[in-house]
Design a protein around this motif. Structure first.
Motif, short mmCIF file in Angstrom:
data_model
loop_
_atom_site.label_atom_id
_atom_site.label_comp_id
_atom_site.label_asym_id
_atom_site.label_seq_id
_atom_site.Cartn_x
_atom_site.Cartn_y
_atom_site.Cartn_z
N VAL A 1 32.43 34.25 37.69
CA VAL A 1 33.48 33.54 36.96
C VAL A 1 32.99 33.31 35.54
O VAL A 1 31.88 32.82 35.32
CB VAL A 1 33.82 32.18 37.61
N CYS A 2 33.82 33.70 34.57
CA CYS A 2 33.48 33.51 33.15
C CYS A 2 34.51 32.61 32.48
O CYS A 2 35.70 32.65 32.82
CB CYS A 2 33.46 34.85 32.43
N ALA A 3 34.04 31.83 31.53
CA ALA A 3 34.95 31.13 30.63
C ALA A 3 35.33 32.11 29.53
O ALA A 3 34.49 32.88 29.05
CB ALA A 3 34.28 29.90 30.04
N ALA A 4 36.60 32.10 29.15
CA ALA A 4 37.06 33.06 28.14
C ALA A 4 38.12 32.41 27.27
O ALA A 4 38.73 31.39 27.63
CB ALA A 4 37.63 34.31 28.82
N LEU A 5 38.34 33.01 26.12
CA LEU A 5 39.38 32.55 25.21
C LEU A 5 40.53 33.55 25.25
O LEU A 5 40.33 34.75 25.06
CB LEU A 5 38.83 32.47 23.79
N ASP A 6 41.72 33.04 25.54
CA ASP A 6 42.93 33.88 25.49
C ASP A 6 43.35 33.98 24.03
O ASP A 6 43.85 33.02 23.45
CB ASP A 6 44.03 33.24 26.34
N THR A 7 43.14 35.13 23.43
CA THR A 7 43.41 35.28 22.00
C THR A 7 44.90 35.28 21.68
O THR A 7 45.28 35.10 20.52
CB THR A 7 42.78 36.59 21.48
N HIS A 8 45.76 35.44 22.70
CA HIS A 8 47.21 35.40 22.47
C HIS A 8 47.71 33.96 22.35
O HIS A 8 48.66 33.69 21.63
CB HIS A 8 47.94 36.12 23.60
N THR A 9 47.08 33.06 23.11
CA THR A 9 47.56 31.67 23.16
C THR A 9 46.58 30.69 22.54
O THR A 9 46.95 29.54 22.27
CB THR A 9 47.83 31.25 24.61
N GLY A 10 45.33 31.10 22.35
CA GLY A 10 44.30 30.20 21.85
C GLY A 10 43.76 29.27 22.91
O GLY A 10 42.97 28.36 22.62
N GLU A 11 44.15 29.49 24.16
CA GLU A 11 43.76 28.62 25.27
C GLU A 11 42.49 29.14 25.95
O GLU A 11 42.29 30.34 26.10
CB GLU A 11 44.90 28.57 26.30
N LYS B 1 38.05 34.91 37.14
CA LYS B 1 37.24 35.25 38.31
C LYS B 1 37.30 36.76 38.53
O LYS B 1 38.39 37.32 38.69
CB LYS B 1 37.74 34.51 39.56
N LYS B 2 36.14 37.38 38.53
CA LYS B 2 36.05 38.81 38.81
C LYS B 2 35.55 38.98 40.25
O LYS B 2 34.44 38.58 40.58
CB LYS B 2 35.09 39.50 37.85
N ILE B 3 36.40 39.58 41.07
CA ILE B 3 36.03 39.84 42.46
C ILE B 3 35.77 41.33 42.59
O ILE B 3 36.68 42.15 42.45
CB ILE B 3 37.15 39.39 43.42
N GLN B 4 34.53 41.68 42.82
CA GLN B 4 34.11 43.07 42.79
C GLN B 4 34.35 43.77 44.14
O GLN B 4 34.25 43.14 45.20
CB GLN B 4 32.63 43.16 42.42
N ASP B 5 34.66 45.04 44.07
CA ASP B 5 34.84 45.87 45.27
C ASP B 5 35.72 45.16 46.30
O ASP B 5 35.33 44.93 47.44
CB ASP B 5 33.48 46.21 45.89
N VAL B 6 36.91 44.81 45.86
CA VAL B 6 37.78 43.93 46.64
C VAL B 6 38.18 44.52 47.99
O VAL B 6 38.49 43.79 48.94
CB VAL B 6 39.02 43.56 45.80
N PHE B 7 38.13 45.85 48.12
CA PHE B 7 38.55 46.48 49.37
C PHE B 7 37.38 46.93 50.24
O PHE B 7 37.56 47.61 51.24
CB PHE B 7 39.45 47.70 49.07
N GLU B 8 36.17 46.53 49.86
CA GLU B 8 35.00 47.01 50.60
C GLU B 8 34.95 46.45 52.02
O GLU B 8 34.59 47.15 52.97
CB GLU B 8 33.72 46.62 49.84
N HIS B 9 35.31 45.17 52.18
CA HIS B 9 35.31 44.54 53.50
C HIS B 9 36.71 43.99 53.78
O HIS B 9 37.25 43.22 52.98
CB HIS B 9 34.29 43.41 53.58
N MET B 10 37.26 44.36 54.92
CA MET B 10 38.62 43.95 55.26
C MET B 10 38.78 42.43 55.28
O MET B 10 39.75 41.88 54.77
CB MET B 10 39.01 44.53 56.62
#
Length: 303
Positions: A27-37, A42-51
């Motif tokens: 999980v990273c904190a980020a700045l939405d450059t479109h809204t300034g918010e 959350k990045k969930i890697q290899d989402v289909f690896e395990h059912m």
């Protein structure tokens, strides 16, 4: 750019810092450059690896897109992959919260009665909303309750949540590693009842509230058996009437043969807590789920 793995919306967000890691990903904190918010991604890697993991992730996303409430974390958007064939990682954009209740409890030994009351109110309000929709969270714990410096709380992590339909059984089979044992209702520690109710979340709220009051976990069990020992050390062994209602033969036999214990007065266990909080805690932590109040009843009782 490594974080986004060439997703189309990568240029919209400026990554600020990593704020969490786990088995699911990052999980990273980020700045939405479109809204300034500021947002949390959350990045969930290899989402289909395990059912099983894919089902859990899908359940959380579907529920949080439907559950819109001030005390539940909000999904702002889901980033779509460049193509279905390249769909490997999932990026979910949430509102950004500063911390969680676990860190708040750990870092503050001077929480006031007003803090206790406001925290409890927000948790109960979220439960009332969820339970009205027949959604049971099933994994409530301080780390799954996000927090801001202004004492605002929001429930998160709905990966173990379930929707209970009136026309389907709500039988549950829980293994020892599912959910967090310390906050697990006694009926889930031994399959005591063939059906479960929103009272499982009410028990968890009681455990969390006790931790807010004292600064440490109430039932830090090392195993399911140890968990039940700690619970009965405080609230006593269940009555014969409660034991007779247990559907599981082995669980009923275990409870019947357990050494008889008398309950410890909650005023003795929590000598520095507000008397009203102590009385409420005793109701939340009733062994028999039917003896626990609903979230709505607690709100009416206290607020």
């Amino acid at each position: 750019m490594d974080f986004f793995t060439e997703y189309g919306d990568a240029n919209r967000y400026k990554i600020l810092e990593v704020i969490g890691k786990g088995s699911y990903g990052v999980v990273c904190a980020a700045l939405d450059t479109h809204t300034g918010e500021k947002v949390a991604i959350k990045k969930i890697q290899d989402v289909f690896e395990h059912m099983s993991d894919a089902i859990r992730i899908l359940r959380e996303v579907k529920l949080l897109r439907l559950l819109r409430h001030p005390d539940i974390v909000e999904i702002k958007r889901i980033m779509l992959p460049p193509s279905k064939r390249e769909f490997k990682d999932l990026f979910v954009v949430f509102e950004l919260m500063e911390s969680d209740l676990h860190q708040v409890i750990k870092a503050n030994d001077d929480l006031t009665r007003e803090h206790h009351q406001f925290f409890l109110y927000q948790m109960l309000r979220a439960m009332k909303y969820m339970h009205t929709a027949n959604v049971y969270h099933r994994d409530l714990k301080p780390k799954n309750i996000l927090a801001n410096a202004n004492c605002k709380l929001k429930v998160c992590d709905f990966g173990l949540a379930r929707v209970a339909f009136n026309d389907t059984p709500t039988t549950v089979f829980w293994t020892d590693y599912v959910a967090t044992r310390w906050y697990r209702a006694p009926e889930l520690c031994g399959s005591f009842f063939s059906k479960y109710t929103p009272a499982i979340d009410i028990w968890s709220i009681g455990c969390i509230f006790a931790e807010v009051l004292t600064g440490k976990p109430l039932f830090p069990g090392k195993s399911v058996v140890h968990q039940l020992e700690l619970i009965t050390d405080l609230i006593g062994t269940p009555s014969l009437e409660t034991i007779s209602g247990v559907r599981n033969d082995k669980a009923r036999k275990y409870l019947s043969e357990m050494r008889k214990k008398k309950p410890v007065p909650f005023s003795q266990k929590f000598p520095n807590a507000d008397p009203l909080a102590v009385r409420l805690l005793q109701r939340l932590l009733a062994f028999d789920p039917k003896d626990r109040p609903t979230a709505e009843e607690v709100c009416l009782f206290c607020f």
